[in-house]
Motif scaffolding. Structure first.
Motif, PDB file in Angstrom:
ATOM      1  N   UNK A 228      58.009  22.210 -32.770  1.00 23.59           N
ATOM      2  CA  UNK A 228      57.413  20.976 -32.249  1.00 23.59           C
ATOM      3  C   UNK A 228      58.299  20.352 -31.181  1.00 23.59           C
ATOM      4  N   UNK A 229      59.593  20.207 -31.477  1.00 20.19           N
ATOM      5  CA  UNK A 229      60.536  19.657 -30.511  1.00 20.19           C
ATOM      6  C   UNK A 229      61.941  20.029 -30.951  1.00 20.19           C
ATOM      7  N   UNK A 230      62.906  19.795 -30.081  1.00 22.25           N
ATOM      8  CA  UNK A 230      64.301  20.021 -30.422  1.00 22.25           C
ATOM      9  C   UNK A 230      65.179  19.106 -29.604  1.00 22.25           C
ATOM     10  N   UNK A 258      57.976  27.979 -39.527  1.00 24.03           N
ATOM     11  CA  UNK A 258      59.234  27.416 -40.025  1.00 24.03           C
ATOM     12  C   UNK A 258      58.939  26.031 -40.571  1.00 24.03           C
ATOM     13  N   UNK A 259      59.349  25.771 -41.798  1.00 23.84           N
ATOM     14  CA  UNK A 259      58.963  24.516 -42.452  1.00 23.84           C
ATOM     15  C   UNK A 259      59.574  23.284 -41.807  1.00 23.84           C
ATOM     16  N   UNK A 260      60.548  23.465 -40.924  1.00 18.36           N
ATOM     17  CA  UNK A 260      61.131  22.325 -40.236  1.00 18.36           C
ATOM     18  C   UNK A 260      60.617  22.117 -38.838  1.00 18.36           C
ATOM     19  N   UNK A 261      59.644  22.921 -38.405  1.00 16.99           N
ATOM     20  CA  UNK A 261      59.230  22.912 -37.005  1.00 16.99           C
ATOM     21  C   UNK A 261      57.952  22.152 -36.729  1.00 16.99           C
ATOM     22  N   UNK A 262      57.593  21.247 -37.610  1.00 12.76           N
ATOM     23  CA  UNK A 262      56.357  20.492 -37.436  1.00 12.76           C
ATOM     24  C   UNK A 262      56.636  18.999 -37.540  1.00 12.76           C
TER      25      UNK A 262
END
Length: 417
Positions: A228-230, A258-262
């Motif tokens: 989603x963002x970084x 990836x469970x942290x990418x949303x």
């Protein structure tokens, strides 16, 4: 009461709901988790000319004992694996190549640079997975790789990904189990872009070239991973979920979630059943985001249990390739692997011990009262007795006793680094 007696009592409680506990245990034994090597050295890798960590990735903490060499990293992995029930896999990044002191550019990496990893995997009966490393490099310093406007930079990263697929194929042939080779890139912009389309056109063209050569999925399976963002790409990421979902479906590739990418209000558990309708398989990187993609050690929390339930209740244990992705340098790194992986396996056991067919029937009948009541009551069923027995049967420490092994390893090995 002995552990065996506790197990037999617990077994009876589950079996009154038609749950065959012995079959559950056999099923659990067959599910491999892909354990990420980079928890052991804070995503440092072993390149001769190391670059600073970049690409929106950060590892915090300075707990002593970080692995400094391939041998130390493999020893630490062996220790963690000795504390985790089951036979599993190890997931590598390209920066973990061993080049015998020679500076080898990433687009020139070959299978020979990973021979030690393959020999080690054979010795321990492990599968290997792989990832090209498109961060922490001077050619990714501006946060762009496969979508870069400079064709020479794009070419470098395209060739790196092609080389990575060849390495994945080599792993699969040598180890007799297909390697998941997953592409994640950091590409994006800090501020609102004036053109969202063109970078995505370039990314699509790059991927088309990377995947132009067919590789037998008996050896290598390709996946693409969204974000989603970084840090540094807060406003726009080229490889969004929609981009990669479309690309994967159209080109017969796996979409890796990836469970942290949303967004913090999105959960991967809610995506699994929808995506399995249109994809034969999908892949996961299970992490624990705290407010953002912070990659905390996986905890036995509600979302982890829900992910496991979605996989189990939809008969998808052979369709979802489960990997882990977290890095915490504030605690003992071997303990981090042990905690996170045991929790993933524990969540699968929890899901396998639910009366899933009966709960589905209640939902279809509109009996939401009984459905909710049973879901809540099963939370206090003697699941722990089954887990303890499983660990004992698999020859690993039961309950928190594994901590003593880690403490001893820290005193004898990690503290001396």
């Amino acid at each position: 009461m002995t552990m065996k007696e506790s197990f037999e009592l617990a077994k009876k409680q589950y079996e009154k709901w038609g749950i065959q506990v012995d079959n559950v245990i056999e099923t659990l034994k067959s599910v491999p988790i892909s354990i990420h090597c980079w928890q052991g050295d804070d995503i440092g890798g072993f390149e001769v000319n190391k670059s600073e960590l970049s690409g929106g990735i950060d590892v915090t903490g300075n707990y002593p004992g970080k692995a400094r060499t391939p041998e130390e990293l493999r020893n630490d992995l062996e220790k963690a694996l000795s504390l985790i029930p089951g036979k599993h896999r190890v997931n590598l990044h390209a920066i973990y190549a061993e080049t015998n002191g020679e500076a080898v550019e990433r687009d020139q990496l070959e299978p020979k640079h990973f021979e030690n990893w393959v020999n080690w995997a054979k010795e321990h009966g492990l599968g290997l997975d792989f990832n090209p490393t498109l961060f922490s490099h001077e050619k990714a310093a501006d946060g762009l790789t496969l979508s870069h406007p400079d064709p020479e930079i794009r070419e470098y990263w395209i060739n790196h990904c092609i080389a990575s697929r060849k390495i994945g194929e080599y792993f699969g042939k040598e180890l007799g189990t297909p390697t998941l080779t997953n592409i994640w890139i950091p590409d994006g912009y800090k501020d609102v872009p004036s053109d969202r389309l063109t970078p995505r056109v370039r990314l699509k063209e790059s991927l088309d070239r990377i995947f132009a050569e067919d590789i037998d999925e008996k050896y290598n399976v390709d996946a693409v991973e969204s974000k989603l963002f970084g840090i540094g790409s807060e406003s726009y990421v080229v490889g969004s979920h929609e981009f990669y979902l479309g690309y994967a479906l159209k080109n017969n590739k796996l979409c890796l979630l990836d469970t942290g990418h949303y967004h913090p209000t999105e959960v991967v558990s809610n995506k699994i059943s929808a995506m399995l309708l249109y994809s034969d398989k999908l892949a996961l990187h299970v992490s624990r985001p705290v407010r953002w993609d912070s990659d905390h050690v996986v905890a036995f929390d509600d979302e982890l249990k829900e992910i496991a339930l979605e996989i189990v209740r939809n008969n998808a244990l052979d369709k979802v390739m489960i990997g882990l992705d977290f890095f915490d340098a504030s605690i003992n790194r071997v303990a981090a692997w042990t905690i996170g992986t045991r929790n993933m396996i524990k969540a699968l056991l929890y899901a396998l011990l639910m009366p899933n067919d009966h709960l589905k029937k209640l939902q279809d009948e509109g009996n939401f009262t009984e459905r909710l009541a049973l879901i809540e009551e099963f939370k206090s069923y003697p699941f722990g007795a089954i887990w303890d027995y499983y660990c004992e049967q698999m020859g690993v420490p039961v309950q928190e006793s594994w901590l003593e092994d880690v403490k001893k390893y820290e005193e004898e090995v990690l503290a001396k680094r």
